[in-house]
Design a protein around this motif. Structure first.
Motif, PDB file in Angstrom:
ATOM      1  N   PRO A 136       0.804  -1.240   0.000  1.00 44.26           N
ATOM      2  CA  PRO A 136       0.000   0.000   0.000  1.00 44.26           C
ATOM      3  C   PRO A 136       0.827   1.275   0.000  1.00 44.26           C
ATOM      4  O   PRO A 136       0.355   2.322  -0.468  1.00 44.26           O
ATOM      5  CB  PRO A 136      -0.824  -0.103   1.294  1.00 44.26           C
ATOM      6  N   GLY A 137       2.056   1.208   0.483  1.00 44.53           N
ATOM      7  CA  GLY A 137       2.860   2.425   0.604  1.00 44.53           C
ATOM      8  C   GLY A 137       3.612   2.818  -0.642  1.00 44.53           C
ATOM      9  O   GLY A 137       4.327   3.824  -0.646  1.00 44.53           O
ATOM     10  N   ASN A 138       3.489   2.028  -1.728  1.00 40.74           N
ATOM     11  CA  ASN A 138       4.281   2.329  -2.923  1.00 40.74           C
ATOM     12  C   ASN A 138       3.416   2.233  -4.182  1.00 40.74           C
ATOM     13  O   ASN A 138       3.704   1.462  -5.093  1.00 40.74           O
ATOM     14  CB  ASN A 138       5.462   1.354  -3.014  1.00 40.74           C
ATOM     15  N   ILE A 139       2.359   3.028  -4.211  1.00 38.32           N
ATOM     16  CA  ILE A 139       1.418   2.970  -5.327  1.00 38.32           C
ATOM     17  C   ILE A 139       1.164   4.376  -5.871  1.00 38.32           C
ATOM     18  O   ILE A 139       0.968   5.320  -5.110  1.00 38.32           O
ATOM     19  CB  ILE A 139       0.084   2.325  -4.897  1.00 38.32           C
ATOM     20  N   VAL A 140       1.185   4.490  -7.187  1.00 40.05           N
ATOM     21  CA  VAL A 140       0.803   5.726  -7.877  1.00 40.05           C
ATOM     22  C   VAL A 140      -0.563   5.475  -8.503  1.00 40.05           C
ATOM     23  O   VAL A 140      -0.721   4.568  -9.324  1.00 40.05           O
ATOM     24  CB  VAL A 140       1.836   6.087  -8.966  1.00 40.05           C
ATOM     25  N   LYS A 141      -1.546   6.254  -8.100  1.00 40.01           N
ATOM     26  CA  LYS A 141      -2.935   6.000  -8.504  1.00 40.01           C
ATOM     27  C   LYS A 141      -3.102   5.884 -10.013  1.00 40.01           C
ATOM     28  O   LYS A 141      -3.777   4.978 -10.511  1.00 40.01           O
ATOM     29  CB  LYS A 141      -3.836   7.108  -7.947  1.00 40.01           C
ATOM     30  N   THR A 262      -8.418   0.110  -1.924  1.00 41.31           N
ATOM     31  CA  THR A 262      -9.237  -0.495  -0.864  1.00 41.31           C
ATOM     32  C   THR A 262      -9.338   0.395   0.374  1.00 41.31           C
ATOM     33  O   THR A 262     -10.021   0.034   1.338  1.00 41.31           O
ATOM     34  CB  THR A 262      -8.655  -1.857  -0.469  1.00 41.31           C
ATOM     35  N   LYS A 263      -8.643   1.541   0.336  1.00 36.90           N
ATOM     36  CA  LYS A 263      -8.627   2.483   1.468  1.00 36.90           C
ATOM     37  C   LYS A 263      -8.140   1.757   2.735  1.00 36.90           C
ATOM     38  O   LYS A 263      -7.062   1.210   2.727  1.00 36.90           O
ATOM     39  CB  LYS A 263     -10.004   3.124   1.672  1.00 36.90           C
ATOM     40  N   ASN A 264      -8.950   1.730   3.794  1.00 39.77           N
ATOM     41  CA  ASN A 264      -8.529   1.097   5.056  1.00 39.77           C
ATOM     42  C   ASN A 264      -9.280  -0.209   5.339  1.00 39.77           C
ATOM     43  O   ASN A 264      -9.337  -0.675   6.477  1.00 39.77           O
ATOM     44  CB  ASN A 264      -8.733   2.072   6.219  1.00 39.77           C
ATOM     45  N   LYS A 265      -9.812  -0.804   4.297  1.00 40.85           N
ATOM     46  CA  LYS A 265     -10.605  -2.017   4.486  1.00 40.85           C
ATOM     47  C   LYS A 265      -9.738  -3.200   4.938  1.00 40.85           C
ATOM     48  O   LYS A 265     -10.182  -4.048   5.718  1.00 40.85           O
ATOM     49  CB  LYS A 265     -11.314  -2.367   3.177  1.00 40.85           C
ATOM     50  N   PHE A 266      -8.487  -3.273   4.470  1.00 43.99           N
ATOM     51  CA  PHE A 266      -7.615  -4.407   4.784  1.00 43.99           C
ATOM     52  C   PHE A 266      -6.349  -3.940   5.499  1.00 43.99           C
ATOM     53  O   PHE A 266      -5.849  -2.842   5.242  1.00 43.99           O
ATOM     54  CB  PHE A 266      -7.222  -5.151   3.499  1.00 43.99           C
ATOM     55  N   ARG A 267      -5.836  -4.808   6.362  1.00 45.81           N
ATOM     56  CA  ARG A 267      -4.581  -4.497   7.067  1.00 45.81           C
ATOM     57  C   ARG A 267      -3.583  -5.645   6.987  1.00 45.81           C
ATOM     58  O   ARG A 267      -2.426  -5.494   7.370  1.00 45.81           O
ATOM     59  CB  ARG A 267      -4.869  -4.137   8.534  1.00 45.81           C
ATOM     60  N   VAL A 268      -4.009  -6.813   6.523  1.00 45.84           N
ATOM     61  CA  VAL A 268      -3.109  -7.957   6.378  1.00 45.84           C
ATOM     62  C   VAL A 268      -2.836  -8.158   4.884  1.00 45.84           C
ATOM     63  O   VAL A 268      -3.765  -8.384   4.098  1.00 45.84           O
ATOM     64  CB  VAL A 268      -3.719  -9.239   6.988  1.00 45.84           C
ATOM     65  N   TRP A 269      -1.557  -8.049   4.516  1.00 46.80           N
ATOM     66  CA  TRP A 269      -1.191  -8.037   3.100  1.00 46.80           C
ATOM     67  C   TRP A 269      -0.215  -9.158   2.771  1.00 46.80           C
ATOM     68  O   TRP A 269       0.759  -9.372   3.489  1.00 46.80           O
ATOM     69  CB  TRP A 269      -0.562  -6.690   2.732  1.00 46.80           C
ATOM     70  N   PRO A 270      -0.466  -9.881   1.659  1.00 43.51           N
ATOM     71  CA  PRO A 270       0.490 -10.915   1.244  1.00 43.51           C
ATOM     72  C   PRO A 270       1.748 -10.268   0.663  1.00 43.51           C
ATOM     73  O   PRO A 270       1.679  -9.206   0.039  1.00 43.51           O
ATOM     74  CB  PRO A 270      -0.273 -11.679   0.162  1.00 43.51           C
ATOM     75  N   LEU A 271       2.874 -10.900   0.877  1.00 42.39           N
ATOM     76  CA  LEU A 271       4.099 -10.470   0.216  1.00 42.39           C
ATOM     77  C   LEU A 271       4.188 -11.160  -1.147  1.00 42.39           C
ATOM     78  O   LEU A 271       3.444 -12.091  -1.454  1.00 42.39           O
ATOM     79  CB  LEU A 271       5.296 -10.786   1.094  1.00 42.39           C
ATOM     80  N   MET A 272       5.113 -10.680  -1.951  1.00 45.14           N
ATOM     81  CA  MET A 272       5.153 -11.053  -3.363  1.00 45.14           C
ATOM     82  C   MET A 272       5.173 -12.562  -3.607  1.00 45.14           C
ATOM     83  O   MET A 272       4.388 -13.083  -4.409  1.00 45.14           O
ATOM     84  CB  MET A 272       6.370 -10.395  -4.026  1.00 45.14           C
ATOM     85  N   ASN A 273       6.031 -13.308  -2.919  1.00 41.01           N
ATOM     86  CA  ASN A 273       6.174 -14.730  -3.217  1.00 41.01           C
ATOM     87  C   ASN A 273       4.894 -15.525  -2.969  1.00 41.01           C
ATOM     88  O   ASN A 273       4.588 -16.465  -3.713  1.00 41.01           O
ATOM     89  CB  ASN A 273       7.331 -15.322  -2.406  1.00 41.01           C
ATOM     90  N   PHE A 274       4.143 -15.158  -1.941  1.00 42.29           N
ATOM     91  CA  PHE A 274       2.898 -15.870  -1.670  1.00 42.29           C
ATOM     92  C   PHE A 274       1.846 -15.526  -2.724  1.00 42.29           C
ATOM     93  O   PHE A 274       1.226 -16.413  -3.331  1.00 42.29           O
ATOM     94  CB  PHE A 274       2.373 -15.523  -0.273  1.00 42.29           C
ATOM     95  N   ALA A 275       1.643 -14.235  -2.977  1.00 39.31           N
ATOM     96  CA  ALA A 275       0.608 -13.804  -3.930  1.00 39.31           C
ATOM     97  C   ALA A 275       0.892 -14.343  -5.330  1.00 39.31           C
ATOM     98  O   ALA A 275      -0.021 -14.812  -6.030  1.00 39.31           O
ATOM     99  CB  ALA A 275       0.526 -12.287  -3.946  1.00 39.31           C
TER     100      ALA A 275
END
Length: 545
Positions: A136-141, A262-275
């Protein structure tokens, strides 16, 4: 002599193209060898058309015999070892390209995506562009739309779908729960530094051996109680693996940064290898092409494939293209745009696809570049000049025959009178030998020039006549005069134009009246200057020489 020069290039072109020469391809070769023939281009074009008609009646062997007597060197072909794209022999091939929406696609992406597209096309496969937006911290809309637009442009609308990972979080959660139930993952709540130290030492932390029931309770707490940094889901591997990067790699983390979608709907995020593993399986991806630094990621992901008893895809790798004098970085470009040092992602100075597309580069030029490098793991070091020299060459081949020719004079220019100049009505070709006529000029004695005239130097006004010391000298071209070729514009009916240059500065100038016919998006060749793309009425952007 001129007829013999034309004949040898007509013969060469005919032999190279199954016995049928193309008049439009001959004129450039002739003028390249004899630039002084430019003023006689009308006569040359007529002669080319006549010779082409005669030569196309011969069979290839007769053409070869003639060329052998004229210039045998033109029959020699430089042996170019073509890099073949792989035959995969895989039924229902599915490939993917996964960029992060941290910015627009750049020239490095163009190589990898272009190569995947070409391999996919050759093997009748399906290509997915999957947008990896789980950080979420590295996105350009605006990157979501830019990626779609540029990927479709580069592949001629060959992308099957554009799945977005942030829309698939519930799917990742389902598989996270499954791997915890299998006892192949655990929730680590150790101090991050302590956990890292233990893993680097090949030792298990206390969390690793807790029962599956406890792990599932901790998994629930990641969505409510735990704070960022308090808990991480790790995949169990070999804790004593000789490569520390393989040991119990992280698969989920907590982040409370707001996501643009998703705004603040989610707080648990998969890292690249899992996704990536879950998506490749769910989307039936069976072949991947990635940068070779992802080899360790392939090995990490193999643990999940084995735990779930899935078949892993065939992985192919490519080396990096490193630029010695050009930074290809989305984060740098984003910062420069924010600081107003660049206008946007299509700023002419940026090595990003929106900028190349705006300038008039063709997707096939970038695909040709990808094909020339091929599927190679060797790292390449180049510089900006060499890279664009290659791309420009490919692009020039694509746009040349469709680009009409026009006269254009850029500032600083001056108005001068030519003494004893005859009044003339002339008509020039939009494209020599192909699109005849279309450019009408009426000249008197006053002209616009860029040239700084030297005393006693003879100048040849392109397609017009010879002058010396700003006075009419003669009409016919004469090699004995050693005249310098220059372009010009009559002062009447000249059109004001603007050109956005490579440095993002606008240069003003004048163009012939016929340029009013050029439409937005058209590519033209400003004679003796460069190829330009029309941005709007009488406004152009520099493409390349």
């Amino acid at each position: 002599m001129e007829k013999e020069l034309i004949l040898k290039y007509v013969l060469q072109n005919a032999i190279n193209y199954n016995g049928k020469a193309n008049p439009g391809a001959i004129i450039g070769k002739v003028l390249q060898e004899k630039p002084n023939l430019k003023p006689k281009i009308k006569e040359i074009s007529k002669e080319i058309n006549k010779i082409v008609q005669d030569i196309n009646k011969l069979n290839i062997e007769e053409q070869r015999t003639q060329l052998l007597s004229l210039d045998p060197k033109l029959l020699e072909k430089k042996e170019v070892k073509k890099k073949e794209l792989p035959e995969l022999n895989i039924k229902n091939l599915v490939m993917r390209f996964e960029p992060s929406p941290s910015g627009a696609l750049h020239i490095g992406h163009a190589y990898v995506l272009g190569l995947i597209h070409l391999v996919c096309k050759k093997n009748n496969g399906k290509l997915i562009v999957r947008i990896g937006d789980t950080n979420p911290g590295n996105i350009v809309k605006e990157a979501y739309d830019l990626i779609k637009e540029d990927a479709n442009w580069l592949t001629n609308n060959s992308i099957d779908s554009f799945p977005i990972q942030s829309e698939r979080l519930e799917i990742y959660y389902k598989y996270a729960k499954k791997v915890l139930e299998l006892g192949k993952a655990y929730i680590c709540t150790c101090d991050p530094e302590d956990a890292r130290s233990k893993i680097n030492s090949g030792k298990a932390c206390p969390c690793r051996n807790l029962e599956a029931k406890e792990q599932l309770e901790r998994w629930k707490l990641m969505f409510s109680k735990y704070k960022p940094g308090d808990a991480v889901l790790r995949i169990k591997t070999d804790i004593e693996h000789k490569n520390p990067a393989m040991r119990d790699w992280p698969a989920f983390r907590i982040s409370e940064k707001e996501h643009v979608k998703t705004k603040n709907k989610f707080r648990v995020w998969p890292l690249m290898n899992f996704a990536v593993t879950i998506d490749d399986h769910e989307m039936k991806v069976n072949v991947t092409i990635r940068a070779k630094e992802h080899r360790d990621n392939e090995k990490r992901q193999k643990y999940l494939y084995d735990y779930f008893k899935w078949e892993s895809p065939k992985c192919l790798y490519v080396g990096r293209i490193n630029f010695s004098d050009m930074k290809v970085s989305a984060s740098l470009a984003k910062r420069m745009i924010k600081e107003k040092r660049r206008t946007d992602w299509d700023d002419i100075r940026l090595p990003f696809l929106p900028a190349l597309r705006k300038r008039g580069y063709q997707p096939n030029a970038l695909l040709k570049f990808a094909e020339e490098i091929g599927l190679s793991e060797a790292d390449k070091v180049t510089n900006k000049k060499e890279f664009f020299k290659s791309i420009n060459s490919f692009n020039r081949d694509l746009v040349d025959e469709t680009s009409d020719r026009y006269f254009l004079i850029l500032e600083p220019y001056k108005k001068l009178e030519i003494k004893n100049a005859p009044k003339k009505n002339i008509q020039l070709d939009l494209y020599p030998g192909v699109r005849l006529g279309g450019r009408k000029f009426y000249t008197e004695s006053e002209f616009y020039f860029e040239e700084k005239f030297k005393k006693d130097q003879v100048y040849r006004l392109m397609h017009l006549y010879n002058i010396k010391n700003r006075e009419f000298l003669s009409e016919e071209q004469d090699e004995r005069l050693s005249a310098k070729m220059i372009h010009w514009l009559p002062t009447k009916n000249a059109i004001e134009i603007e050109v956005l240059q490579e440095n993002n500065k606008i240069t003003k100038g004048l163009a012939e009246e016929s340029i009013k016919k050029v439409k937005k998006g058209d590519i033209i060749q400003a004679e003796r200057f460069a190829f330009l793309k029309c941005l709007d009425n009488n406004k152009f952007i520099y493409l390349h020489k």
